[in-house]
Motif scaffolding. Sequence first.
Motif, PDB file in Angstrom:
ATOM      1  N   VAL A   1      11.436  -3.034  -2.788  1.00 53.68           N
ATOM      2  CA  VAL A   1      10.273  -3.419  -3.599  1.00 53.68           C
ATOM      3  C   VAL A   1       8.994  -2.877  -2.949  1.00 53.68           C
ATOM      4  O   VAL A   1       8.112  -2.319  -3.617  1.00 53.68           O
ATOM      5  CB  VAL A   1      10.208  -4.972  -3.737  1.00 53.68           C
ATOM      6  N   PHE A   2       8.931  -3.014  -1.637  1.00 54.13           N
ATOM      7  CA  PHE A   2       7.753  -2.543  -0.887  1.00 54.13           C
ATOM      8  C   PHE A   2       7.583  -1.029  -1.064  1.00 54.13           C
ATOM      9  O   PHE A   2       6.481  -0.531  -1.317  1.00 54.13           O
ATOM     10  CB  PHE A   2       7.962  -2.924   0.584  1.00 54.13           C
TER      11      PHE A   2
ATOM     12  N   VAL B   1       8.390   3.609   6.166  1.00 58.19           N
ATOM     13  CA  VAL B   1       8.354   2.486   5.214  1.00 58.19           C
ATOM     14  C   VAL B   1       8.677   1.179   5.951  1.00 58.19           C
ATOM     15  O   VAL B   1       7.982   0.168   5.784  1.00 58.19           O
ATOM     16  CB  VAL B   1       9.344   2.726   4.047  1.00 58.19           C
ATOM     17  N   LEU B   2       9.695   1.225   6.806  1.00 56.75           N
ATOM     18  CA  LEU B   2      10.081   0.003   7.536  1.00 56.75           C
ATOM     19  C   LEU B   2       8.970  -0.463   8.469  1.00 56.75           C
ATOM     20  O   LEU B   2       8.666  -1.650   8.567  1.00 56.75           O
ATOM     21  CB  LEU B   2      11.341   0.265   8.359  1.00 56.75           C
ATOM     22  N   GLU B   3       8.354   0.479   9.142  1.00 59.74           N
ATOM     23  CA  GLU B   3       7.285   0.116  10.073  1.00 59.74           C
ATOM     24  C   GLU B   3       6.093  -0.484   9.318  1.00 59.74           C
ATOM     25  O   GLU B   3       5.518  -1.495   9.728  1.00 59.74           O
ATOM     26  CB  GLU B   3       6.864   1.349  10.879  1.00 59.74           C
ATOM     27  N   LEU B   4       5.759   0.144   8.189  1.00 55.03           N
ATOM     28  CA  LEU B   4       4.654  -0.384   7.377  1.00 55.03           C
ATOM     29  C   LEU B   4       5.010  -1.765   6.823  1.00 55.03           C
ATOM     30  O   LEU B   4       4.153  -2.650   6.752  1.00 55.03           O
ATOM     31  CB  LEU B   4       4.322   0.567   6.229  1.00 55.03           C
TER      32      LEU B   4
ATOM     33  N   ASN C   1      -3.669  -1.227   0.020  1.00 51.91           N
ATOM     34  CA  ASN C   1      -4.038  -2.568   0.499  1.00 51.91           C
ATOM     35  C   ASN C   1      -3.899  -3.600  -0.610  1.00 51.91           C
ATOM     36  O   ASN C   1      -3.425  -4.717  -0.390  1.00 51.91           O
ATOM     37  CB  ASN C   1      -5.466  -2.576   1.041  1.00 51.91           C
ATOM     38  N   GLU C   2      -4.304  -3.208  -1.828  1.00 48.62           N
ATOM     39  CA  GLU C   2      -4.172  -4.142  -2.967  1.00 48.62           C
ATOM     40  C   GLU C   2      -2.715  -4.517  -3.210  1.00 48.62           C
ATOM     41  O   GLU C   2      -2.409  -5.594  -3.698  1.00 48.62           O
ATOM     42  CB  GLU C   2      -4.747  -3.495  -4.242  1.00 48.62           C
ATOM     43  N   GLN C   3      -1.824  -3.582  -2.850  1.00 55.95           N
ATOM     44  CA  GLN C   3      -0.382  -3.850  -3.003  1.00 55.95           C
ATOM     45  C   GLN C   3       0.194  -4.560  -1.778  1.00 55.95           C
ATOM     46  O   GLN C   3       1.405  -4.699  -1.645  1.00 55.95           O
ATOM     47  CB  GLN C   3       0.370  -2.527  -3.199  1.00 55.95           C
ATOM     48  N   GLY C   4      -0.677  -4.940  -0.850  1.00 55.59           N
ATOM     49  CA  GLY C   4      -0.213  -5.644   0.351  1.00 55.59           C
ATOM     50  C   GLY C   4       0.294  -4.717   1.447  1.00 55.59           C
ATOM     51  O   GLY C   4       0.924  -5.163   2.408  1.00 55.59           O
ATOM     52  N   VAL C   5       0.022  -3.419   1.340  1.00 55.99           N
ATOM     53  CA  VAL C   5       0.466  -2.480   2.384  1.00 55.99           C
ATOM     54  C   VAL C   5      -0.651  -2.375   3.428  1.00 55.99           C
ATOM     55  O   VAL C   5      -1.778  -2.001   3.114  1.00 55.99           O
ATOM     56  CB  VAL C   5       0.755  -1.078   1.780  1.00 55.99           C
TER      57      VAL C   5
ATOM     58  N   SER D   1      15.208  -8.315   4.050  1.00 57.54           N
ATOM     59  CA  SER D   1      16.389  -7.758   3.375  1.00 57.54           C
ATOM     60  C   SER D   1      16.099  -6.357   2.842  1.00 57.54           C
ATOM     61  O   SER D   1      14.948  -5.953   2.679  1.00 57.54           O
ATOM     62  CB  SER D   1      16.771  -8.666   2.206  1.00 57.54           C
ATOM     63  N   GLU D   2      17.180  -5.649   2.503  1.00 63.79           N
ATOM     64  CA  GLU D   2      17.082  -4.307   1.906  1.00 63.79           C
ATOM     65  C   GLU D   2      16.270  -4.359   0.606  1.00 63.79           C
ATOM     66  O   GLU D   2      15.482  -3.463   0.323  1.00 63.79           O
ATOM     67  CB  GLU D   2      18.485  -3.781   1.583  1.00 63.79           C
TER      68      GLU D   2
END
Length: 358
Positions: free
Chosen positions: A316-317, A256-259, A351-355, A310-311
Amino acid sequence: MKRAVSSIRSRDVAHLAAAATAPSPAAAEAWDGRFRLHKPRGQHLLTNPRVLDAIVRRAALRPGDAVLEVGPGTGNLTVRLLESPAARVSAVEIDPRMVDAVTARVDALGLAHKLTVIRADAVEAEFPEFDVCVANIPYGISSPLIAKLLFGPYRFRAATLLLQKEFARRLVAAPGDSEYNRLAANVRMVADARLLMDVSKRDFVPMPKVDSSLVEIRPRAAEPNVDLAEWLAFTRSCFGQKNKTLGAIFKQKRKVLELFRRSRCAEERCDGNANAGGGSRLIALGGGDDDGDMSDGDSNEGHDGAPSFSEEEVAVFKAKIAGALETCELAGKRPSKLSNDELLRLLKLLNEQGVRFQ
Ligand SMILES: C[S@@+](CC[C@H](N)C(=O)[O-])C[C@H]1O[C@@H](n2cnc3c(N)ncnc32)[C@H](O)[C@@H]1O
């Protein structure tokens, strides 16, 4: 006695030609000690004339075709390609002794006008234009070579390649098959691949430890509706631990952090995506040891010009990723059971969620 590696004598050339017209067990004996072949370079020469003829037949060459051969060796396949209806053959060979051998042999047959030999590493070299690729390749470069053919700038009709049998099975595997993997998913995105025939290890000199299979790869005419660099990075992420569910894969803190970092960088156009799979010249398709997880540590300190975060932002991500997985009902599914359409749907939602993955 050890032979010099820099040149090859003409009697060797005659011998090499003979090896491909004799039945393979006899040829194997005749070969012994005449010409030092380097196994680390994948120098297992195909000497069974029936198999060599079958490869050329299965390649279905058309008059006027430009053929690319990778690793011509001493020319056992090359001479048959040159005698086919194809207009010309470009052969890329790394070993200068082999370059000399194939050149001398083709010269002696009066076919030199149809052949260009390029002395180079096929993974690095720029290929000339070609219609079909036909080759008994060194198995150590199977994955980068197929990646280069399918994801590089080349437009061609088909590649007919002799590959290690297990690799070939993985290449043509379908979702749900036990061998299904990232390599097959990536190839399927842009091409159709099928097995043509199996070839015994006894048909090579020196005899390798593994059997082989002839495979045909046909690039599809239509471009897939996805950014391929993003897709390659996405499948790297999914298939790193292909027996885990997607929900479990995308829950891992490190991932998750890397993404998050990559997605931030993509948004802000900073330089935090140096490890992206699709952007490099040497594209990794999977199928070898490159199916590892993305893991650059789990600190949330800014690096490579990326901002720190931030955490709460990460939470949220993470929720966005979970939401996308829920929307397409794939959280409980394993990537190796999913079709490319299902994986594509997930990628688009993410991608639509900005990932972002690259
Ligand atoms: C499996 S042998 C095939 C020889 C020949 N085509 C035949 O069927 O008998 C592979 C050949 O590829 C060459 N080779 C190995 N690595 C290579 C590379 N990276 N680029 C180009 N040729 C390479 C080897 O020197 C060898 O001649």
